[in-house]
Structures are given as C-alpha cells and as structure tokens.
Design a protein around this motif. Structure first.
Motif, mmCIF file in Angstrom:
data_model
loop_
_atom_site.group_PDB
_atom_site.id
_atom_site.type_symbol
_atom_site.label_atom_id
_atom_site.label_comp_id
_atom_site.label_asym_id
_atom_site.label_seq_id
_atom_site.Cartn_x
_atom_site.Cartn_y
_atom_site.Cartn_z
ATOM 1 N N GLN A 87 0.809 -1.220 0.000
ATOM 2 C CA GLN A 87 0.000 0.000 0.000
ATOM 3 C C GLN A 87 0.838 1.263 0.000
ATOM 4 O O GLN A 87 0.398 2.308 -0.481
ATOM 5 C CB GLN A 87 -0.941 0.011 1.208
ATOM 6 C CG GLN A 87 -0.251 0.080 2.550
ATOM 7 C CD GLN A 87 -1.230 0.328 3.679
ATOM 8 O OE1 GLN A 87 -1.988 1.304 3.647
ATOM 9 N NE2 GLN A 87 -1.249 -0.539 4.659
ATOM 10 N N GLU A 170 -4.413 -2.574 0.091
ATOM 11 C CA GLU A 170 -5.015 -1.239 0.041
ATOM 12 C C GLU A 170 -4.654 -0.517 -1.254
ATOM 13 O O GLU A 170 -4.055 0.575 -1.238
ATOM 14 C CB GLU A 170 -4.548 -0.406 1.244
ATOM 15 C CG GLU A 170 -4.822 -1.027 2.599
ATOM 16 C CD GLU A 170 -6.247 -0.826 3.076
ATOM 17 O OE1 GLU A 170 -7.081 -0.318 2.291
ATOM 18 O OE2 GLU A 170 -6.536 -1.184 4.226
ATOM 19 N N THR A 173 -5.349 3.390 -1.664
ATOM 20 C CA THR A 173 -4.897 4.328 -0.642
ATOM 21 C C THR A 173 -4.482 5.671 -1.244
ATOM 22 O O THR A 173 -3.767 5.727 -2.238
ATOM 23 C CB THR A 173 -3.701 3.741 0.129
ATOM 24 O OG1 THR A 173 -4.146 2.574 0.826
ATOM 25 C CG2 THR A 173 -3.156 4.727 1.144
ATOM 26 N N SER A 202 -8.461 -4.368 2.371
ATOM 27 C CA SER A 202 -8.976 -3.005 2.302
ATOM 28 C C SER A 202 -9.652 -2.657 3.623
ATOM 29 O O SER A 202 -10.121 -3.538 4.349
ATOM 30 C CB SER A 202 -9.981 -2.872 1.153
ATOM 31 O OG SER A 202 -10.524 -1.560 1.099
#
Length: 244
Positions: A87, A170, A173, A202
C-alpha cells in the motif's frame, strides 16, 4: 471446488520485538482464480496476512502453503509466481527510473537476476502499459507522475509479470474517487485476463468488494465468520451495511 492455491491453517505470527501476535490462529483457503477480499479496521493485521502469504514474515505456529508449496522466508522461487503490491509503494520525485523501466522490472523476477529481459519480455511490458493506459507515459520519470498514475504503472508491472497469485494491499490508498474507480476497473481487467488467485485487503468499501467471491473480516488479528464481514465493516464506518 477448484484447486486450493492459498491455504493457511492455524497461523499465528508475531513481529520481532513484539509480545502480542499480529495474527491469531488464522485459517484461510482461497481457490484457484478467485478474488477474496479481507476487510477490517486499520491495524487489524491485514498487511501482516499478506506478508505471511508472501513469505516475508515468519510464522510462530501453523502452516502456510501457496500453489501447493510450503511458504517460508526462503521461498524465493515461489515468490516468482506471486505479485505483491504494497500500500505504501509510491515513488519519490527524484526517482531516476522511467515508467517503461519500472514496468519491465516485472519481468526480471521471471528471467532471473543474471539475465537481461529479451524482446519477448519488452513486448509483454509494452502490451501491459497499453492495457493499463500508461503507454503515453513510458518515457516519463516515475517520480514525476501523480499517485493515481503511479498505481497504474505498478499494475502494468503486475500484468507484465503474469503472476499466478496476486496480493493487493489497500490499492486505493490516498487516491481521489475518480482514480479509485479507474484503478478498480484495471484490477478487474487483470483478474479477467490472467485469472490470478487474488487476495485483496482493504479498510473501505469499493467496487472490488462487490466483485469478490468472498469478503472476510479481520479484527485484532482474528478472522471472523464470513457472515459477520459486512456488519463489522459497517460498524467501522467504511461499509454500506449488511450484504444480502
């Protein structure tokens, strides 16, 4: 039921120097070609789960198998078959690599550290850039691109690598709503074209969750029963309510 590609049994993992496990007795199985989403609040252990599957974090108990092989921090050949998108992977403005170089890096794991990518590898990289809509950025420094553009480039690198297992941490992000929609569509395109076994984590509801075969909730390092997934996500303020 298809072939089981990701299989965790009773997995507990603790970061070095910590006393409280980041994962507690996790059982998880994902069948070939499926997209499974793991949701939950920040700090619930979602990133830890991906690190364990990718062999980046040793486990303290249980077993982890991916593509039929036991996973450990020494599973270098196995990781050639896995693409992991962290992420927090964004590039500094001074990063010297061009976009086309970053995408081509996806092929290095496949050809080996001592070999250079050949014409076929460069063709796959070029095709991936076109598919992800970043071909016009090929000669631009990766650090000069927006966050959304960088994410597209990283997805192109994933596509060029043609992985059997895809781990997404993620992926939306710090992106604006439009970029999130575009990136979601590109992830689904990779899922359709390559049919990888995908584990997505997530903390917010996205269109990718709607496309997932299963949505599981991780809270305080523990996976909850599947029926509790949407309730917990909604309670965290990130979801839309109970699924039908």
């Amino acid at each position: 039921m298809g072939r089981r590609v990701i299989d965790l049994q009773g997995v507990t993992a603790t970061y070095e120097g910590e006393h409280i496990p980041a994962l507690h007795g996790v059982d998880l199985s994902v069948d070939e070609g499926h997209l499974v989403a793991i949701v939950g609040p920040n700090g619930s252990g979602k990133t830890t789960l991906l690190e364990v599957v990718n062999g980046l974090l040793p486990i303290t108990s249980g077993t982890v198998r991916v593509l039929g092989e036991p996973v450990s921090t020494r599973s270098h050949r196995l990781r050639q078959r896995i693409a992991y998108l962290p992420q927090d992977l964004f590039f500094d403005p001074q990063t010297p690599f061009l976009t086309r170089d970053v995408v081509l890096m996806g092929r290095y794991a496949m050809v080996g550290a001592l070999r250079r990518p050949g014409p076929a590898d460069r063709r796959l990289a070029a095709e991936a850039m076109t598919a992800m809509g970043v071909a016009d950025l090929a000669a631009r420094p990766i650090g000069r691109l927006s966050g959304g553009q960088q994410r597209k480039v990283l997805l192109a690198r994933v596509l060029a690598r043609r992985p059997e297992v895809l781990l997404l941490d993620e992926p939306m992000t710090n992106l604006d709503p439009r970029s999130k929609d575009e990136l979601s569509g590109l992830v689904l395109r990779i899922q359709e074209d390559l049919a990888p076994t995908t584990l997505l984590v997530s903390h917010e509801a996205t269109v990718l969750l709607e496309a997932a075969e299963r949505v599981l909730t991780l809270v305080d390092g523990r996976l909850l029963p599947e029926g509790e997934a949407w309730d917990t996500l909604s309670a965290a303020g990130a979801g839309r309510g109970r699924a039908a």
